[in-house]
Write an enzyme that holds these catalytic residues in place. Structure first.
Site, mmCIF file in Angstrom:
data_model
loop_
_atom_site.group_PDB
_atom_site.id
_atom_site.type_symbol
_atom_site.label_atom_id
_atom_site.label_comp_id
_atom_site.label_asym_id
_atom_site.label_seq_id
_atom_site.Cartn_x
_atom_site.Cartn_y
_atom_site.Cartn_z
ATOM 1 N N LYS A 1 -30.033 21.981 -34.493
ATOM 2 C CA LYS A 1 -28.998 22.862 -33.937
ATOM 3 C C LYS A 1 -27.800 22.014 -33.533
ATOM 4 C CE LYS A 1 -31.399 26.791 -31.847
ATOM 5 N NZ LYS A 1 -31.612 27.511 -30.579
ATOM 6 N N ARG B 1 -17.898 20.986 -46.135
ATOM 7 C CA ARG B 1 -19.096 21.849 -46.173
ATOM 8 C C ARG B 1 -20.388 21.073 -45.977
ATOM 9 N NH1 ARG B 1 -15.892 24.150 -50.068
ATOM 10 N NH2 ARG B 1 -14.929 26.047 -49.290
ATOM 11 N N GLU C 1 -34.980 30.228 -36.065
ATOM 12 C CA GLU C 1 -35.283 31.151 -34.986
ATOM 13 C C GLU C 1 -35.397 32.580 -35.481
ATOM 14 O OE1 GLU C 1 -32.975 29.712 -31.752
ATOM 15 O OE2 GLU C 1 -33.923 31.060 -30.320
ATOM 16 N N HIS D 1 -31.517 29.195 -17.153
ATOM 17 C CA HIS D 1 -30.131 29.535 -17.490
ATOM 18 C C HIS D 1 -29.484 30.347 -16.373
ATOM 19 C CE1 HIS D 1 -31.211 28.882 -21.975
ATOM 20 N NE2 HIS D 1 -30.722 27.782 -21.427
HETATM 21 N N1 LIG Z 1 -28.609 20.863 -30.101
HETATM 22 C C1 LIG Z 1 -29.635 21.120 -29.342
HETATM 23 O O1 LIG Z 1 -30.670 21.578 -29.808
HETATM 24 C C2 LIG Z 1 -29.550 20.833 -27.877
HETATM 25 C C3 LIG Z 1 -30.702 20.911 -27.089
HETATM 26 C C4 LIG Z 1 -30.611 20.583 -25.746
HETATM 27 C C5 LIG Z 1 -29.390 20.197 -25.196
HETATM 28 N N2 LIG Z 1 -28.293 20.143 -25.980
HETATM 29 C C6 LIG Z 1 -27.000 19.696 -25.428
HETATM 30 O O2 LIG Z 1 -27.146 18.344 -25.043
HETATM 31 C C7 LIG Z 1 -26.243 18.065 -23.983
HETATM 32 C C8 LIG Z 1 -26.969 17.265 -22.906
HETATM 33 O O3 LIG Z 1 -27.390 16.030 -23.467
HETATM 34 P P1 LIG Z 1 -27.578 14.720 -22.558
HETATM 35 O O4 LIG Z 1 -28.464 15.054 -21.415
HETATM 36 O O5 LIG Z 1 -27.948 13.622 -23.468
HETATM 37 O O6 LIG Z 1 -26.151 14.536 -21.898
HETATM 38 P P2 LIG Z 1 -24.878 13.651 -22.303
HETATM 39 O O7 LIG Z 1 -24.698 13.579 -23.771
HETATM 40 O O8 LIG Z 1 -23.760 14.184 -21.501
HETATM 41 O O9 LIG Z 1 -25.290 12.208 -21.775
HETATM 42 C C9 LIG Z 1 -25.511 12.022 -20.380
HETATM 43 C C10 LIG Z 1 -24.658 10.862 -19.842
HETATM 44 O O10 LIG Z 1 -25.208 9.619 -20.267
HETATM 45 C C11 LIG Z 1 -24.224 8.807 -20.885
HETATM 46 N N3 LIG Z 1 -24.946 7.978 -21.859
HETATM 47 C C12 LIG Z 1 -25.576 8.404 -22.977
HETATM 48 N N4 LIG Z 1 -26.247 7.387 -23.550
HETATM 49 C C13 LIG Z 1 -26.050 6.298 -22.758
HETATM 50 C C14 LIG Z 1 -26.507 4.945 -22.796
HETATM 51 N N5 LIG Z 1 -27.371 4.544 -23.733
HETATM 52 N N6 LIG Z 1 -26.085 4.100 -21.826
HETATM 53 C C15 LIG Z 1 -25.276 4.508 -20.848
HETATM 54 N N7 LIG Z 1 -24.831 5.790 -20.739
HETATM 55 C C16 LIG Z 1 -25.213 6.669 -21.691
HETATM 56 C C17 LIG Z 1 -23.234 9.794 -21.441
HETATM 57 O O11 LIG Z 1 -21.966 9.220 -21.629
HETATM 58 C C18 LIG Z 1 -23.222 10.852 -20.336
HETATM 59 O O12 LIG Z 1 -22.403 10.478 -19.267
HETATM 60 C C19 LIG Z 1 -25.718 19.400 -23.490
HETATM 61 O O13 LIG Z 1 -24.387 19.548 -23.923
HETATM 62 C C20 LIG Z 1 -26.603 20.421 -24.178
HETATM 63 O O14 LIG Z 1 -25.929 21.610 -24.469
HETATM 64 C C21 LIG Z 1 -28.354 20.446 -27.305
#
Ligand SMILES: NC(=O)c1ccc[n+]([C@@H]2O[C@H](COP(=O)([O-])OP(=O)(O)OC[C@H]3O[C@@H](n4cnc5c(N)ncnc54)[C@H](O)[C@@H]3O)[C@@H](O)[C@H]2O)c1
Ligand SMILES: [Zn+2]
Length: 277
Positions: free
Chosen positions: A55, A33, A150, A166
């Site tokens: 989130k 939890r 929200e 989107h």
């Molecule tokens: N929770 C939220 O509020 C929220 C908000 C926006 C997006 N998201 C989510 O976030 C995700 C996108 O995040 P992202 O753009 O970071 O993508 P990601 O986590 O897929 O990372 C992008 C790429 O970079 C690589 N990577 C990450 N750090 C690295 C580093 N330091 N060195 C080398 N490679 C590295 C990862 O392995 C991946 O291939 C989506 O799934 C989206 O739904 C969540």
């Protein structure tokens, strides 16, 4: 986690991009939890967006982000030297994160926007990048503090450009990266607002220039997305929320407002003006 013998007092450290942050955050929030969570985001997008705000989410085969929680980390540590390790991904990953940074400027932080306009070409300077990450994260944190779950409406403004984005992502079968979709979405929202006469054309041009200089797209043409598909995806979105789709429109750089009265014909006109087909 059970296998590793984690207990109530254990801490999950989410070291990685947004995907790692979402999955680790979800696990931390539900295991026993809820145990402690520390976010250590390593992409620009994670540092300015996904690691801030609490989130968490995972996808179901049927749809994205269907399962999730609101769960605040104890601490977020954003070290911009982690971004240097993105190597060949760097250009693309950083560009995509930049769309959200520009978004924060338009919705809430005109000083951040001005800094980007003046120094965007010096993005490789570590000190500049650190300032940008800090300011952007602070904008998101401030908005979330006003409306954590929200429910009060304030958090909606984080969706600036996203109602369009989107639909673009879905219409492209998720081949269009999120940041590029958001950039195009902001161009559409600004166009729509300018057409309504609520956003000065000069401000619209500033936003367009900044998006372009960040290497992000401002026209739909080359993405070959059909207007019909885009509109269908928007309509589906609308069904889910049982209301009219909400559009965040800019009034000036640093200020936006939510509108629920945007018509299909306005959307069509804007899509055709930015090169939709
Ligand atoms: N929770 C939220 O509020 C929220 C908000 C926006 C997006 N998201 C989510 O976030 C995700 C996108 O995040 P992202 O753009 O970071 O993508 P990601 O986590 O897929 O990372 C992008 C790429 O970079 C690589 N990577 C990450 N750090 C690295 C580093 N330091 N060195 C080398 N490679 C590295 C990862 O392995 C991946 O291939 C989506 O799934 C989206 O739904 C969540
Ligand atoms: Zn986004």
């Amino acid at each position: 986690m059970a296998g590793e013998g984690l207990e109530r007092t254990s801490t999950v450290l989410a070291l990685g991009g947004g995907v790692v942050g979402d999955v680790a955050g979800f696990a931390a929030s539900t295991y026993m939890r809820g145990i402690h969570l520390v976010q250590v985001p390593t992409t620009l997008l994670a540092q300015v967006d996904s690691a801030i705000g609490g989130k968490t989410g995972i996808d179901l085969p049927s749809s994205k982000n269907m399962v999730g929680t609101f769960y605040q980390p104890r601490l977020v540590i954003s070290d911009i030297t982690a971004l240097e390790r993105l190597d060949r991904f760097r250009a693309r990953e950083v560009r995509n994160g930049f769309a959200e940074v520009i978004k924060y400027g338009v919705i809430q932080d005109p000083v951040l926007f001005r800094m980007l306009e003046e120094k965007e070409d010096r993005v490789s300077s570590a000190q500049f990048l650190e300032t940008i990450v800090w300011r952007a994260a602070r904008v998101k944190a401030a908005i979330v503090e006003e409306d954590e779950r929200e429910t009060r409406g304030k958090r909606v403004i984080l969706n600036y450009g996203h109602t369009f984005a989107h639909a673009f992502e879905a219409a492209s079968n998720y081949r269009l990266p999120h940041g590029e979709a958001v950039a195009l979405g902001m161009v559409c929202a600004a166009r729509l607002a300018a057409r309504r006469g609520i956003f000065p054309r000069g401000e619209e041009a500033r936003q367009r220039r900044l998006i372009q200089r960040a290497g992000l797209p401002v026209r739909l043409g080359r993405f070959r997305l059909s207007t019909g598909r885009i509109l269908r995806h928007m309509a589906q979105d609308k069904k889910v929320r049982e209301g009219r789709p909400r559009f965040v429109l800019p009034l000036r750089v640093g200020r936006v407002r939510v509108f629920e009265d945007v018509s299909i014909s306005e959307i069509k006109r804007v899509l055709s003006e930015i090169g939709g087909r």
